[in-house]
Scaffold this active site. Structure first.
Site, PDB file in Angstrom:
ATOM      1  N   LEU A   1       0.819  -1.208   0.000  1.00 10.78           N
ATOM      2  CA  LEU A   1       0.000   0.000   0.000  1.00 10.78           C
ATOM      3  C   LEU A   1       0.855   1.261   0.000  1.00 10.78           C
ATOM      4  CD1 LEU A   1      -2.476  -1.168   2.791  1.00 10.78           C
ATOM      5  CD2 LEU A   1      -2.635  -1.571   0.349  1.00 10.78           C
TER       6      LEU A   1
ATOM      7  N   VAL B   1     -10.085  -1.441   6.574  1.00  9.99           N
ATOM      8  CA  VAL B   1      -9.192  -0.743   5.651  1.00  9.99           C
ATOM      9  C   VAL B   1      -9.302  -1.285   4.231  1.00  9.99           C
ATOM     10  CG1 VAL B   1      -7.580  -0.192   7.502  1.00  9.99           C
ATOM     11  CG2 VAL B   1      -7.235  -2.273   6.163  1.00  9.99           C
ATOM     12  N   GLU B   2      -8.752  -0.524   3.289  1.00  3.17           N
ATOM     13  CA  GLU B   2      -8.735  -0.898   1.871  1.00  3.17           C
ATOM     14  C   GLU B   2     -10.134  -1.156   1.313  1.00  3.17           C
ATOM     15  OE1 GLU B   2      -5.952  -1.202  -0.577  1.00  3.17           O
ATOM     16  OE2 GLU B   2      -5.669   0.306   0.954  1.00  3.17           O
ATOM     17  N   GLY B   3     -11.075  -0.339   1.710  1.00  7.05           N
ATOM     18  CA  GLY B   3     -12.467  -0.519   1.296  1.00  7.05           C
ATOM     19  C   GLY B   3     -13.206  -1.320   2.336  1.00  7.05           C
TER      20      GLY B   3
END
Length: 792
Positions: free
Chosen positions: A185, A477-479
């Site tokens: 990321l 996190v991450e969507g």
């Protein structure tokens, strides 16, 4: 007779009919919807009512959504939307992901040493990794796992990255996140793909060697899962003769920001004065050093990194990135000025792969640890004079853990095989993230229930607390999973992976591609009828496929039918047009079907590659039974709640004409899986591979790993003695029993402390400086009427 026959249509009129004229002539489409139209570029005729209706109901695609749809690759996900995937095709196309020699050596040495260095309880008390751990991570290139060797990195594969993250995560989530973020990321991959040669030559070796610590600023208060709506803005300007950008940003939840020396920042670029010589307005990504360097000779005055957030359950470095009107030289844009405005495309291309690797690896680690340690503890711990592993209520929990672990291992291995083949499956990366982290949470929760009091007392002996506290981070996190399921997986997957829908939308947006519209509409209709036929024929075929034969063939017959059902129902879903994007209840259920289809085929592929593991067929059978049941329940949720009247029934009749046909796993299946993970079996070893076990003999997980087979053997000896007329154990047998009982007694203890947080808990302020108040005299009226009095 000739005079009574209707005149033949002129050839010109026959040619004017739409490409579905065969369907029209056979009555499959009414003549009323066919009409002649004026000549247009590329085509002379099309279905006027259908075209006009499609323009109204088809979803509009924004620029950011288009970038997401154009990112990555499509292959197996398209097979699912076609309704015709096969295990044979998967087996022929994708080989199991394996570690290369360098990756295996790194796992066996550097990763093992790092895991020995960290202790979750100490990390949580100190709210940080130790200085020695930070130094070890940076000097040994843990932050450069994916950077190519010619830039000083390790150059590992996606599978190697996943295995490293998985092993570290099983030990400590904070250390895992510290290693994971720079490799998935962070700016490294963006630089490798889009950076100028000068940027690569300068930054990549520094990132690989841990000299620079990267972070990436995307999320802000107004843009969480909806990152494209960010308010952070940069205005192109000239300062001291240098072309650059005046940026204002307010980012939060940025991992590693409090210690970062290199900040990747996404913002919306504007050029009101037309100063750009190349590039364009739009979302842009820049690299901002916290100290002056050749790209920012004066540094970035005004850029503020930190202060820290305090993430629940896992004190990894996480904080804010802020600033008002700070100047960024144009040379800081990744790829230089010509890449201005292309940031969203970069993010969609690069960060999706990490979403499918890193977060699932952490969830798999949690489930493997539950299989290893909770399964072993259940064999050791006794209640009512029997191991709790023999209790059916406990077996119900353990079976879920074992099945989930096998399922996630299968999904991970197949996804990593896709990456090894050069693919970047963006839709399936969303499936991986959402399904694996959800199942990881379930495995942890089931493990907590089995462990009971031992799991709720903090201390070095509690190996569950760290994972239990950290799993909500992976979920969020991450969507966030709730939106990934209800908006992304099917909403974008349908548009991106359906064999004809994107072409249809493109034809509509082009405005005059009437030939393309007719072609794609015809293809969609043919596709729907083909899968309608497959649904019926495969449904009939599956009724005569029996479990007693080839277990893989039995489950594939049912999954093949369900895949055709999905493709047909997905086509029916197109009747909602753009409404499917906001009908989150329905879209979420479609996502459940799609995700479970992927999981089902990955489980079959994985089992086919590992049939030699004794007892694995029982785990496979239970897992596939649960997947089929979950798909069925999602389908019936769609049928019951589809917003267009009658469409639900229209979908159900050819797909599930007899109603519900599948049941959840039986008690016998659950007991079999539970016994396999609580006994010394090949399945237990297989499901716990790549799980860190400390060499410290006082480590609680290490003690469980040692004691579980000892207790199993001791229980077998005692059962044998009872069976043989309650005879006394031999001296050798008694020694084994005594050793097991000693280990059992030590393992069931929990941590206790004379002080917590350095504070005394029973000091003078705990002694009351007040007395009992004198109570007023109370008169009680007895039943006989005579008064009694009492006083205090």
């Amino acid at each position: 007779r000739k005079s009574q026959s209707p005149p033949k249509a002129p050839k010109s009129r026959l040619r004017s009919l739409c490409p579905v004229n065969k369907m029209q002539r056979t009555g499959m489409l009414p003549r009323a919807i066919l009409a002649r139209t004026p000549k247009h570029k590329g085509s002379r005729n099309f279905i006027t009512p259908a075209y006009n209706l499609a323009k109204k109901i088809m979803p509009k695609i924004s620029d950011t959504e288009r970038a997401a749809l154009q990112s990555g690759t499509i292959k197996f996900d398209r097979d699912l939307f076609k309704g015709d995937p096969t295990v044979k095709h998967l087996a022929d196309t994708y080989k199991p992901a394996v570690l290369n020699a360098d990756e295996q050596k790194f796992l066996d040495n550097e990763v093992e040493e790092l895991c020995e260095m960290v202790n979750t309880y100490d990390v949580q008390r100190n709210a940080n990794l130790s200085p020695e751990t930070w130094k070890y991570i940076r000097k040994n290139k843990f932050m450069g796992l994916m950077i190519k060797q010619n830039f000083g990195g390790k150059g590992f594969t996606g599978h190697g990255h996943a295995c490293i993250v998985e092993k570290i995560s099983g030990r400590d989530s904070t250390a895992c996140v510290t290693v994971m973020v720079p490799n998935s990321l962070g700016p490294g991959e963006l630089l490798a793909h889009y950076g100028t040669q000068e940027q690569k030559d300068f930054y990549l070796p520094r990132l690989a060697d841990g000299i620079d610590i990267p972070c990436f600023g995307l999320t802000g208060p107004s843009s969480g899962s909806d990152a494209a709506s960010m308010r952070d803005e940069g205005i192109v300007c000239v300062k001291d003769g240098v072309l650059g950008i005046s940026v204002s940003c307010n980012k939060r939840y940025i991992t590693l920001a409090p210690v970062a020396t290199l900040v990747g920042l996404a913002f919306r670029l504007r050029d009101p004065d037309g100063l750009l010589t190349t590039g364009k307005e739009g979302i842009t990504v820049a690299l901002l050093p916290t100290s002056p360097n050749q790209f920012a000779p004066k540094g970035i005055p005004g850029l503020q990194t930190g202060p820290r957030h305090d993430p629940f359950g896992s004190p990894f470095m996480n904080g804010t990135v802020k600033g008002e009107n700070f100047f960024v030289p144009m040379t800081c844009i990744i790829g230089g000025e010509e890449k201005a405005g292309y940031g969203w495309n970069m993010l969609m291309e690069c960060l999706g792969e990490g979403r499918g690797i890193s977060l699932p690896a952490g969830a798999i680690a949690a489930s493997k640890m539950a299989t290893l340690a909770v399964g072993g503890y259940a064999r050791i711990r006794k209640q009512f004079k029997v191991p709790i592993a023999s209790m059916q209520g406990v077996q119900e929990k353990l079976a879920v853990i074992g099945s989930n672990t096998f399922l996630m291992m299968a999904a991970q291995n197949m996804f990593n095989s896709f990456l090894a083949a050069g693919e970047k499956p963006s839709c399936l990366s969303a499936v991986m993230k959402q399904t694996c982290t959800e199942r990881g949470r379930i495995s942890i929760n089931e493990g907590m229930d089995v462990m009971g009091g031992a799991a709720i007392c903090n201390g070095p002996a509690n190996f569950m607390a760290g994972g239990y506290g950290a799993i909500p981070v992976s979920i969020t996190v991450e969507g966030a999973n709730v939106l990934t399921r209800s908006l992304i997986i099917f909403g974008q997957g349908l548009t991106r992976s359906h064999p004809h829908l994107l072409g249809l939308i493109s034809a509509i947006e082009d405005g005059d591609d009437l030939e393309g519209f007719n072609k794609e509409l015809t293809n969609i209709i043919k596709h729907a009828f083909a899968n309608l036929g497959r649904s019926v024929t495969r449904g009939l075929a599956s009724q005569v496929t029996f479990r007693g034969g080839d277990l893989l063939a039995y489950h594939e017959a049912h999954m093949s039918r369900l895949a055709a059902n999905f493709a047909f129902c997905a086509d029916c879903g197109l009747t909602m047009g753009g409404g499917i994007k906001t009908a989150e209840f329905v879209s979420g259920r479609y996502a459940d079907v799609l995700s479970n289809l992927y999981l089902g085929y990955s489980v079959m592929w994985f089992y086919n590659n590992n049939k030699g593991v004794e007892g694995l067929d029982k785990v496979f059978d239970m897992t596939m039974t649960k997947i089929r049941y979950d798909i069925q329940e999602a389908f019936f949720g769609i049928f019951r709640n589809f917003p267009i009247p009658g469409m639900g029934l229209l979908m159900q009749l050819p797909t599930f004409p007899r109603g519900r046909e599948f049941s959840p796993p039986t008690d016998k299946q659950r007991a079999a899986v539970s016994n396999l993970i609580t006994s010394p079996t090949a399945v237990r070893d297989f499901l716990t591979a790549n799980t860190f076990v400390s060499k410290d003999p006082t480590d609680r997980v290490a003690m469980i790993v040692k004691a579980a087979p000892m207790c199993f053997e001791a229980d077998q000896i005692m059962a044998k003695c009872r069976k043989e007329g309650r005879r006394e154990p031999t001296a050798e047998e008694q020694a084994k029993i005594d050793a097991a009982e000693a280990m059992r007694e030590e393992i069931i203890q929990v941590d206790s402390f004379p002080k917590l947080a350095g504070n005394e808990h029973n000091t003078s302020w705990m002694k009351p400086d007040w007395g009992v108040q004198a109570q007023p005299k109370v008169t009680i009226e007895p039943a006989g009427g005579k008064q009694q009095s009492s006083s205090t």
